[in-house]
Structure formats: C-alpha cells, structure tokens
Write a protein that holds these residues in place. Structure first.
Motif, short mmCIF file in Angstrom:
data_model
loop_
_atom_site.label_atom_id
_atom_site.label_comp_id
_atom_site.label_asym_id
_atom_site.label_seq_id
_atom_site.Cartn_x
_atom_site.Cartn_y
_atom_site.Cartn_z
N ASN A 88 -12.61 -9.94 0.56
CA ASN A 88 -13.10 -8.75 -0.37
C ASN A 88 -12.00 -7.74 -0.05
O ASN A 88 -10.72 -8.26 -0.51
N ASP A 89 -12.07 -6.50 0.73
CA ASP A 89 -11.30 -5.42 0.73
C ASP A 89 -10.62 -5.62 2.00
O ASP A 89 -10.02 -4.57 2.35
N THR A 90 -10.41 -6.60 2.78
CA THR A 90 -9.69 -6.38 3.98
C THR A 90 -8.52 -7.62 4.00
O THR A 90 -8.84 -8.47 3.56
N ASP A 91 -7.55 -7.40 4.73
CA ASP A 91 -6.43 -8.11 4.63
C ASP A 91 -6.02 -8.64 5.99
O ASP A 91 -6.53 -8.26 6.92
N TYR A 92 -5.22 -9.59 5.88
CA TYR A 92 -4.77 -10.19 7.27
C TYR A 92 -3.61 -9.03 7.68
O TYR A 92 -3.12 -8.49 7.07
N ARG A 93 -3.34 -9.36 8.88
CA ARG A 93 -2.11 -8.44 9.67
C ARG A 93 -0.99 -8.90 8.99
O ARG A 93 -0.73 -10.25 8.47
N PHE A 94 -0.28 -8.00 8.52
CA PHE A 94 1.21 -8.46 7.86
C PHE A 94 2.32 -9.05 8.75
O PHE A 94 2.36 -8.33 9.77
N GLU A 109 4.81 -4.97 12.05
CA GLU A 109 3.90 -5.31 10.92
C GLU A 109 4.64 -4.60 9.77
O GLU A 109 4.13 -4.21 8.63
N ASP A 110 5.97 -4.39 9.99
CA ASP A 110 6.67 -3.54 8.95
C ASP A 110 7.33 -4.47 7.70
O ASP A 110 7.82 -5.90 8.37
N GLU A 111 7.42 -4.57 6.65
CA GLU A 111 7.34 -3.52 5.78
C GLU A 111 6.56 -3.97 4.59
O GLU A 111 7.39 -4.64 3.71
N PRO A 112 5.29 -4.14 4.26
CA PRO A 112 4.65 -5.03 3.23
C PRO A 112 5.23 -4.33 1.98
O PRO A 112 5.08 -3.04 2.08
N GLY A 113 5.46 -5.26 0.91
CA GLY A 113 5.75 -4.90 -0.32
C GLY A 113 7.50 -4.48 -0.57
O GLY A 113 7.72 -4.15 -1.56
N ALA A 114 7.94 -4.43 0.65
CA ALA A 114 9.70 -4.05 0.79
C ALA A 114 10.50 -5.34 0.05
O ALA A 114 9.91 -6.32 0.15
N VAL A 115 11.58 -4.80 -0.38
CA VAL A 115 12.36 -5.94 -0.98
C VAL A 115 13.95 -5.42 -0.43
O VAL A 115 14.33 -4.53 -0.77
#
Length: 520
Positions: A88-94, A109-115
């Motif tokens: 649902n609205d819970t995520d795995y650790r990044f 856990e840095d940096e989700p969504g970064a490129v």
C-alpha cells in the motif's frame, strides 16, 4: 502497439498513479488554510551547521574520471533508484544502486530519486580541464520552512522524513556540483546530437529515468531504446569496482569486523535457539540485530541452515529447529553505512563439539579453503585457479571415501566433474558494494584475470551431503559444511580480512565455549 497506443497506455498509467496517490490521502485530514500555512512558517530557530566534506569525496573523482574516459563525448546517467512499495503506502528501506553509490560516495539510505550525470566536455575544453566530463548530482533538496512541502509532503517534507540537505550542503558533503532534480530533463537534452553524441543510462536502476532517457533520445533524433549501449555502461561501471581503492578496503574491513560481532551474538543465542521451535530464526535475528546496530543492516538475506537444511545452498526460510548434535551453517554479512558488505560462512556444532564424522568433513573443506588461499598468494595466478586448487583437495577426499565413479583425474577433467554433485557452486566471487560484486564484468577481466592488488573476493569451498543421497557414506548423510572468508590481494600477497573470525575445529569450539552466556 503503435506509437499512439503506446503513448495513450503510458498516459493511462500516469492517470491511474495520480488517482491512487489522491485516494491515498482519503484517510487524512490536512489543514490547508492560508492562516495555517503562515503560522507553520513562523518562529523556527536557525538550522545547525551542515555536514563536512566526506572522506570518500577524495576518492570518487578518480573513479568517475576512469570510467568517463571510456565514453568521451557521451552523456552518462547513473540513477540512484527510487523507493519501492512494500505494501500500500509503505516502502522498502531504500538502498541506492551500487554504481551510483560508488561514483558519488553516498551510502546508508541516501538518496532516493537522485541521479548522477557525467556531462561530456566540449573537445576544446578536455585538454584544458584535464578531464573528459563534468559530474553533476541532481537531487531533491530541502524546501523552506514556509513551504507547504515542509509539513505536508510525506515523501520529502521535513516533518515526515527529517531535514534534507540543501544544494550547498550536498556539494560540501560529496564534492560534486549539485542541481535540482527538476532540471534533469533539460540537462539530458542539452546539445544532444551535437557536442554530445550519445546518451547512456545504467539499466534496471530506475524505470522512470530510463523512460525519461528514452524520451529525450527520441526527441533528439536518436533511437529511444539502446540496450547494447546501456549494457556497455553497466559493464564498465561493474569492471571499475574490480580493483578497490584504500578507502574501500577500509570499509570492507569494517564490514567484516561487524560481521564477526554478529557471529559472536549468534553463539550467545545458540542455547535459546535449541529450545525454540524455529531456532533458525533465533540465529537469523541475533545476527540481524547486531548488523543493524553497528552497520546499515544486512548485506544479503542470512542463511541459518541447521542439519540437513545446510545442503540447500540458498536456504533463507530459516524456519526449522536447531537440534543438539547438529551442525548449523550460517552464511551472513553485515553491510556498513557505506553499503560495503562482508560475506562470511561458518559451520558450527550446535552443542559446541564436532562429532567424528562432522570433523572429518569439516577438515576436508578447511584444507580445500587453505589450498585456495595459498594459491592466491602465488605469482601469476588467475582468478579461476583458486577454484581449481580447492577442487583438487575436494576430489582427493571424495576419492578416499569411495564416492567417485571415476578416478580423481577424470573427475577433475572438463568432461568429468562428477565431484560437483557435492560441491555445485564456485569457490570465489568478487565482493564489495554488492555481495556478488562486479557481476557484469567481462569474463576476461573476472574469471580469466590475473589477481591484482586491490581485488577483494571470497574463498568458500563446501561439501553438501544430503540425507537422501545414497552415494554418500551413511555416516556423512545430512552433513553440510561451508567455510567462507573474505580476502584482499596486497602487494605482498593474499590477506584474510576475516582472519580474526575462528575457522579451525579447535578455534570454533573454543569460540563457542567462550561465548556462552555464563562466560560474559
């Protein structure tokens, strides 16, 4: 599917995702009046000082330069990856993609969504700058405290996930030029087809970024999908990690040291495991707690395989009992905050003492491990030679026990290999950011490569005698043994990073005795 149908399909998916996101807020009551927003932005104390430059920032420029030099005139894209839904609205650790972590130095856990993008320099600038590319890190910086994002955005908001770094702070930490993620699309398209002849992206790191790259390519007259080009970038990034620098080796040693603590915690919990209906889970949990306390967590799912379960190579269910008189094979590795992981296996007598049959199998495997380690210190050795050295010992014992249908030399021949019934996996693999590191490297740079200083790998022979294997002498049936150590090649030869983790019969028995709760 036509281009029109494909476009409509993607739009429909985006519409569905937007609707699901909207409905996710049905359970919340969010104040959104102007007075509330104004009040939320008032009277906040000055922020504490930001981060200092990280130690690894002195090492990542050389990594990026070595990789970029293979792709002059091309734009290279390394996504960190993004959060993945668990339920649902819970995520795995990044956990960032390893190529991104290696080239930026960002861990934990840095940096989700970064490129990270390596932009090609114009030919006239290459010689002047003594570099072929400029690195730019695109990420989502923190918002101001007067913004709605500050308190209302569960993905980026400071109230929800803590204070993110500013652009300036991220630049200080990494030593890399930083830009807002919203500028990425334009940056990828800039000069594409002119000064920039190609656009490559690491595959299977972030589907949204791959789709963006495909779109930018198509808009600039390039084929949208370029599988071979992207795989070549992944291959090069993987091969870059075959030789570890001094900072990486120190991180590997940290991971091994935490792993040793985790194994000691397992030994302290063995008495409780024996009395638990799922004792393997007790063992798994004891290691996991220490890995999380002292590091980032697990480098991979722990194998806690008691009795005959040890003969299932990737036993991760860990739902069985731990019985007196059995061996338990534990394959576990702690991942430290830098994302480097150890990979250690020890086979332990549950009651603290090996039986005669257990010792006989164990010492055969130990001799094989020692043979591979000795080979690693010789000159002119190739990676594949480690496996061959271990197999010569394994075959010697299998022949002595009367288990081979052919001679030892026939079994060792390429057309034989009958011994692999009881030792089906390889003896070594590279180790680092991934537990099976550098997996995309070309064979000539991996299996066929000469050992070089800076290489870090495992040595892990084993023997697996299943309960139902009638070709195994009855006294050995149900016994599975693996011994795995982490090795670094230095200028003076091979060194065990895991030297301090007991591995002999006497050493393990003493370790278990010393770790009993009443000895603490």
């Amino acid at each position: 599917m036509s281009d029109y149908q494909e476009k409509n399909s993607k739009n429909n998916i985006k519409d569905l995702q937007a609707e699901l996101e909207k409905r996710a807020h049905n359970r919340t009551q969010r104040p959104n009046g102007a007075a509330f927003r104004e009040f939320m932005g008032q009277d906040w104390a000055q922020r504490p000082a930001g981060p200092q430059r990280s130690e690894v920032a002195d090492y990542t420029p050389a990594r990026r330069a070595k990789l970029a030099a293979q792709f002059i005139g091309e734009r290279l894209v390394f996504p960190a990856g993004d959060l993945q839904v668990r339920s649902n609205d819970t995520d795995y650790r990044f956990r960032a993609h390893s190529a991104f972590a290696h080239l930026t130095g960002l861990g934990a856990e840095d940096e989700p969504g970064a490129v990270l993008v390596l932009h090609p320099l114009p030919p006239a600038n290459i010689e002047a700058n003594n570099a072929t590319h400029e690195a730019v890190l695109y990420f989502h910086p923190r918002s101001s405290r007067s913004s709605e994002e500050f308190y209302a955005d569960a993905r980026h908001g400071e109230f929800w996930v803590g204070a993110r770094l500013s652009i300036a702070e991220m630049e200080t930490l990494t030593g890399i030029k930083v830009a807002h993620i919203d500028t990425l699309s334009d940056a990828l398209a800039k000069d594409l087809g002119a000064d920039c002849t190609q656009l490559r992206v690491i595959p299977q790191a972030d589907l949204k970024i791959e789709e963006l790259v495909a779109q930018v390519r198509a808009q600039n007259g390039l084929p949208a999908l370029q599988v071979e080009a992207d795989l070549a970038l992944a291959e090069a990034a993987s091969e870059l990690r075959l030789i570890k620098d001094a900072w990486e080796i120190r991180e590997m040693q940290k991971a091994v040291d935490v792993t040793r603590e985790g194994f000691t915690e397992i030994l302290r919990n063995l008495p409780r495991a024996i009395n638990h209906w799922r004792g393997e889970r007790v063992v798994e949990g004891a290691f996991m707690a220490k890995a999380r306390e002292e590091g980032n967590g697990l480098g991979y799912d722990t194998i806690a395989a008691a009795g005959n379960h040890a003969n299932t190579l990737h036993w991760i269910s860990n739902d069985g009992p731990v019985r007196e008189g059995d061996l338990i094979l534990v394959d576990a590795g702690a991942e430290v905050d830098s994302l480097y992981t150890a990979d250690i296996t020890r086979t332990l007598p549950v009651n603290g003492k090996f039986s005669d049959a257990q010792r006989e199998v164990y010492e055969a495997v130990l001799e094989a491990a020692e043979a591979a380690f000795a080979k690693a210190s010789e000159n002119g050795v190739r990676f594949r030679d480690l496996h061959n050295a271990a197999m010569e010992v394994i075959v010697k014992y299998l022949a002595q026990w009367g288990m081979l249908p052919v001679s030892a030399s026939e079994s060792l021949s390429p057309t034989g290999q009958q011994h692999r019934r009881w030792m089906p996996h390889g003896t070594s693999h590279h180790l680092g950011l991934d537990v099976h590191d550098c997996a995309q490297a070309k064979r000539e740079l991996y299996q066929d490569a000469l050992l070089q200083p800076g290489m870090v790998f495992t040595i892990e022979p084993g023997l697996y005698f299943r309960e139902d294997d009638l070709k195994v002498p009855p006294r050995f049936r149900g016994i599975g043994v693996r011994i795995e150590d982490d090795i670094v090649i230095t200028e003076s030869g091979a060194v065990r990073l895991s030297e301090d983790i007991p591995r002999t019969v006497a050493g393990i028995e003493e370790w278990i005795a010393a770790s009993k709760p009443d000895n603490d």
